[in-house]
Design an enzyme around this catalytic site. Sequence first.
Site, PDB file in Angstrom:
ATOM      1  N   GLU A  75       4.646   4.640 -14.403  1.00 44.28           N
ATOM      2  CA  GLU A  75       4.686   5.153 -13.102  1.00 44.28           C
ATOM      3  C   GLU A  75       3.374   6.525 -12.940  1.00 44.28           C
ATOM      4  O   GLU A  75       3.389   7.019 -12.031  1.00 44.28           O
ATOM      5  CB  GLU A  75       5.382   6.428 -13.776  1.00 44.28           C
ATOM      6  CG  GLU A  75       7.160   6.105 -14.553  1.00 44.28           C
ATOM      7  CD  GLU A  75       8.194   6.880 -14.822  1.00 44.28           C
ATOM      8  OE1 GLU A  75       7.215   8.357 -14.710  1.00 44.28           O
ATOM      9  OE2 GLU A  75       8.729   6.882 -15.459  1.00 44.28           O
ATOM     10  N   MET A 122       1.060  -1.399   0.170  1.00 49.03           N
ATOM     11  CA  MET A 122      -0.025   0.178   0.205  1.00 49.03           C
ATOM     12  C   MET A 122       0.605   1.702  -0.078  1.00 49.03           C
ATOM     13  O   MET A 122       1.311   2.327   0.608  1.00 49.03           O
ATOM     14  CB  MET A 122      -1.125  -0.191   1.146  1.00 49.03           C
ATOM     15  CG  MET A 122      -2.186  -1.167   1.805  1.00 49.03           C
ATOM     16  SD  MET A 122      -2.240  -1.427  -0.434  1.00 49.03           S
ATOM     17  CE  MET A 122      -4.031  -1.095   0.097  1.00 49.03           C
ATOM     18  N   HIS A 124      -4.434  -5.268  -8.491  1.00 47.20           N
ATOM     19  CA  HIS A 124      -5.484  -4.409  -8.052  1.00 47.20           C
ATOM     20  C   HIS A 124      -6.883  -5.180  -7.631  1.00 47.20           C
ATOM     21  O   HIS A 124      -7.836  -6.174  -8.929  1.00 47.20           O
ATOM     22  CB  HIS A 124      -5.814  -3.060  -9.295  1.00 47.20           C
ATOM     23  CG  HIS A 124      -6.587  -2.031  -8.549  1.00 47.20           C
ATOM     24  ND1 HIS A 124      -6.044  -1.433  -7.331  1.00 47.20           N
ATOM     25  CD2 HIS A 124      -7.536  -1.424  -9.347  1.00 47.20           C
ATOM     26  CE1 HIS A 124      -7.717  -0.089  -7.152  1.00 47.20           C
ATOM     27  NE2 HIS A 124      -7.916  -0.394  -8.099  1.00 47.20           N
TER      28      HIS A 124
HETATM   29  C1  GAR Z   1      -6.296  -7.837  -2.376  1.00 49.25           C
HETATM   30  O1  GAR Z   1      -7.453  -7.176  -2.370  1.00 49.25           O
HETATM   31  C2  GAR Z   1      -5.101  -6.270  -3.477  1.00 49.25           C
HETATM   32  O2  GAR Z   1      -5.883  -6.746  -4.546  1.00 49.25           O
HETATM   33  C3  GAR Z   1      -5.514  -4.899  -2.446  1.00 49.25           C
HETATM   34  O3  GAR Z   1      -5.221  -4.963  -1.359  1.00 49.25           O
HETATM   35  C4  GAR Z   1      -5.329  -6.442  -0.699  1.00 49.25           C
HETATM   36  C5  GAR Z   1      -4.038  -6.829   0.073  1.00 49.25           C
HETATM   37  O4  GAR Z   1      -4.680  -8.447   0.558  1.00 49.25           O
HETATM   38  N1  GAR Z   1      -4.144  -3.887  -3.195  1.00 49.25           N
HETATM   39  C6  GAR Z   1      -4.873  -3.117  -3.510  1.00 49.25           C
HETATM   40  O5  GAR Z   1      -5.904  -2.375  -3.398  1.00 49.25           O
HETATM   41  C7  GAR Z   1      -3.458  -2.169  -4.437  1.00 49.25           C
HETATM   42  N2  GAR Z   1      -4.315  -0.870  -4.924  1.00 49.25           N
HETATM   43  P1  GAR Z   1      -3.705  -8.907   0.596  1.00 49.25           P
HETATM   44  O6  GAR Z   1      -2.471  -8.552   1.554  1.00 49.25           O
HETATM   45  O7  GAR Z   1      -3.864 -10.077   1.625  1.00 49.25           O
HETATM   46  O8  GAR Z   1      -2.567  -9.638  -0.405  1.00 49.25           O
END
Ligand code: GAR
Length: 201
Positions: A142, A90, A109
Site C-alpha cells: 500500500e 504511472m 522501478h
Molecule cells: C520504465 O523505466 C519503468 O521502470 C518506469 O517507467 C518506464 C516505463 O517504460 N516506471 C516507473 O518509473 C514507475 N515508478 P516502458 O513503458 O517502456 O516499460
Amino acid sequence: MHSLGILLSGRGSNFVAIADSIDAGRIPDARISIVISNRAEAPGIAIARERGLNALVIPSKGRPREEHDHEVVAALKQNQVDLICLAGYMRLLSPWFVRQFPRKILNIHPSLLPAFPGLEAQEQAFAYGVKVSGCTVHFVDEELDHGPIIVQSAVPVLDGDSEHTLTARILEQEHIAYTEAIKVVLEGEFVITGRRLVGNT
Ligand code: GAR
C-alpha cells in the site's frame, strides 16, 4: 496455465519484453490475458492490439482514483488473472486495489530501491551523483515503491554518462529483471520473512 494482466501507461517496452519472454518460453506456462492502459494514446496498448492480445483502455484522467480502480479490478477479475504486472503504469493504486490481489501485483522501478522512489528515478540518481544505480522488481503493497524486493539489478554510472545513456542502460536491465522476477513468483519456491524474499529449495 498462469494468467497475467499487464497495466501500462506509455511506451510499453517492459510489456513487450514480458510478451517476448513468454513467446520464447523463458516464462513457461503463462499467457497474457489482458493488457490495460489508463491512456488511450499509450503506444504500448497499440502494440498489444497489433499482437492480437486482449487490450483495453480504461481512461483515468479526471476520474476519482477508487472509481477508476474499481473498473480496472473488475476487468482483471473478469479475465481471471493470477498475476498483475505494472509495466510503466504511472498511476498509484488505491489501498483497496492492492487488497484485492495480495502478493499478486508486481512493479518495476528504475532505481535500486529504497533509493529514489517516485517519478524520474534515473534523473534523481544521476543528479545525486551515485556511482551505481539499477532497477528493482518488487511486490506492490500500500506504500509507493515499497513492497518486498524480488529481483534487483545493478547498473554502474559511468563518467561519460548522461541521464539519457544511463536511463537506456537501466532499461536494458529492466527487461531482463522483469522476466526473472515473474519466473520466481510463478515458480513460488520462496518464502518472505519480514521484507526478505529467499528461496526455500
Ligand atoms: C520504465 O523505466 C519503468 O521502470 C518506469 O517507467 C518506464 C516505463 O517504460 N516506471 C516507473 O518509473 C514507475 N515508478 P516502458 O513503458 O517502456 O516499460
